[in-house]
Design a protein around this motif. Sequence first.
Motif, short mmCIF file in Angstrom:
data_model
loop_
_atom_site.label_atom_id
_atom_site.label_comp_id
_atom_site.label_asym_id
_atom_site.label_seq_id
_atom_site.Cartn_x
_atom_site.Cartn_y
_atom_site.Cartn_z
N MET A 1 0.85 -1.19 0.00
CA MET A 1 0.00 0.00 0.00
C MET A 1 0.88 1.25 0.00
N THR A 2 0.63 2.13 -0.96
CA THR A 2 1.43 3.35 -1.05
C THR A 2 1.07 4.30 0.08
N LEU A 3 1.98 5.26 0.35
CA LEU A 3 1.75 6.22 1.42
C LEU A 3 0.51 7.07 1.15
N SER A 4 0.35 7.50 -0.11
CA SER A 4 -0.80 8.34 -0.44
C SER A 4 -2.12 7.59 -0.25
N LEU A 5 -2.11 6.30 -0.62
CA LEU A 5 -3.33 5.50 -0.45
C LEU A 5 -3.61 5.27 1.02
N TRP A 6 -2.55 5.06 1.83
CA TRP A 6 -2.74 4.87 3.26
C TRP A 6 -3.26 6.14 3.93
N ILE A 7 -2.78 7.29 3.49
CA ILE A 7 -3.28 8.56 4.04
C ILE A 7 -4.77 8.71 3.72
N SER A 8 -5.17 8.30 2.52
CA SER A 8 -6.59 8.32 2.16
C SER A 8 -7.38 7.37 3.04
N LEU A 9 -6.81 6.18 3.30
CA LEU A 9 -7.45 5.22 4.19
C LEU A 9 -7.59 5.81 5.58
N LEU A 10 -6.53 6.41 6.09
CA LEU A 10 -6.56 7.01 7.42
C LEU A 10 -7.62 8.11 7.50
N SER A 11 -7.67 8.95 6.49
CA SER A 11 -8.65 10.04 6.46
C SER A 11 -10.08 9.48 6.43
N VAL B 1 -14.65 -7.37 8.81
CA VAL B 1 -13.59 -7.09 7.83
C VAL B 1 -12.95 -8.37 7.32
N VAL B 2 -12.72 -9.33 8.21
CA VAL B 2 -12.10 -10.60 7.80
C VAL B 2 -13.01 -11.33 6.82
N ILE B 3 -14.31 -11.34 7.09
CA ILE B 3 -15.25 -12.01 6.19
C ILE B 3 -15.23 -11.35 4.82
N GLY C 1 -13.64 -12.72 1.07
CA GLY C 1 -14.43 -12.76 -0.14
C GLY C 1 -13.82 -11.95 -1.26
N VAL C 2 -13.33 -10.76 -0.92
CA VAL C 2 -12.70 -9.91 -1.92
C VAL C 2 -11.41 -10.54 -2.43
N GLY C 3 -10.66 -11.20 -1.55
CA GLY C 3 -9.43 -11.87 -1.96
C GLY C 3 -9.69 -12.95 -2.99
N LEU C 4 -10.74 -13.72 -2.78
CA LEU C 4 -11.11 -14.75 -3.75
C LEU C 4 -11.52 -14.12 -5.07
N ARG D 1 -4.67 -2.98 -3.81
CA ARG D 1 -4.08 -3.00 -5.14
C ARG D 1 -3.87 -4.45 -5.58
N THR D 2 -4.43 -4.80 -6.71
CA THR D 2 -4.37 -6.19 -7.16
C THR D 2 -2.98 -6.62 -7.59
N ASP D 3 -2.09 -5.65 -7.85
CA ASP D 3 -0.76 -5.99 -8.32
C ASP D 3 0.28 -6.04 -7.19
N GLN D 4 -0.20 -6.02 -5.93
CA GLN D 4 0.69 -6.08 -4.78
C GLN D 4 0.24 -7.20 -3.85
N PRO D 5 1.16 -7.68 -2.96
CA PRO D 5 0.80 -8.76 -2.02
C PRO D 5 -0.44 -8.40 -1.20
N LEU D 6 -1.40 -9.30 -1.15
CA LEU D 6 -2.67 -8.98 -0.51
C LEU D 6 -2.60 -9.03 1.01
N LEU D 7 -1.85 -9.98 1.56
CA LEU D 7 -1.84 -10.18 3.01
C LEU D 7 -1.39 -8.93 3.75
N SER D 8 -0.29 -8.33 3.32
CA SER D 8 0.20 -7.12 3.99
C SER D 8 -0.77 -5.96 3.83
N GLN D 9 -1.43 -5.87 2.68
CA GLN D 9 -2.40 -4.80 2.47
C GLN D 9 -3.59 -4.93 3.41
N TYR D 10 -4.09 -6.16 3.55
CA TYR D 10 -5.22 -6.39 4.44
C TYR D 10 -4.83 -6.15 5.90
#
Length: 207
Positions: free
Chosen positions: A1-11, A54-56, A60-63, A140-149
């Motif tokens: 997850m990029t810094l800009s995307l994380w800042i958006s998430l935080l906001s 969130v886990v549920i 589902g989104v991961g699949l 982001r679908t082009d990055q490792p999912l586990l760390s993003q989640y």
Amino acid sequence: MTLSLWISLLSACIIISFTPGAGAINTMSNSMRQGWRASIWGVIGQQIALLIHVVIVAAGVGLLVASSPLLFGIIRYAGAAYLVYLGIRMMLSKPEVASDGTSTGHRLTRWAMLNRGILVNLLNPKAIVFFLAFTPQFIRTDQPLLSQYAIFIGTVIVVDILVMFFFFAGTARTFQRFTATYRGAKLLNILFGILFILVAALLLLIH
């Protein structure tokens, strides 16, 4: 997850956590009736339910990501549209005016507050629908999912704990007096409705 995307998430998490709902009312009630420090148990219970939601949704989104990035993109745009819909609906809805909450109720044990906090959030069917729309905005679908989640879940929970405990519980009486009037509650609905729409626009531009 990029810094800009994380800042958006935080906001987005801050805005969503400040939006009054069943969890906020439960937290304020616990704080006024059981004490500010004791109210943390209800907040923890709400986070357990939030984590389950969130886990549920994340599973589902991961699949979905693994099977069809196209469908994932469709859900992402549909999710942004849902946030806009949520904002418009909030601005147009008739607010529920909170009671003064000053009456003294029976003392609750830590486990009772924990269990009630879990039920308050877990038994909300709109939560899963909301997170289904909200989660894909930050993956982001082009990055490792586990760390993003992991970052996503950690950010959501930490922000919600801080807002619930230090704002809603800490300023319960003052905030409750504001929302006790129809006009105050209506203005709050309009404010957060606009913020939901702005978050949706921001997410589409920055992803």
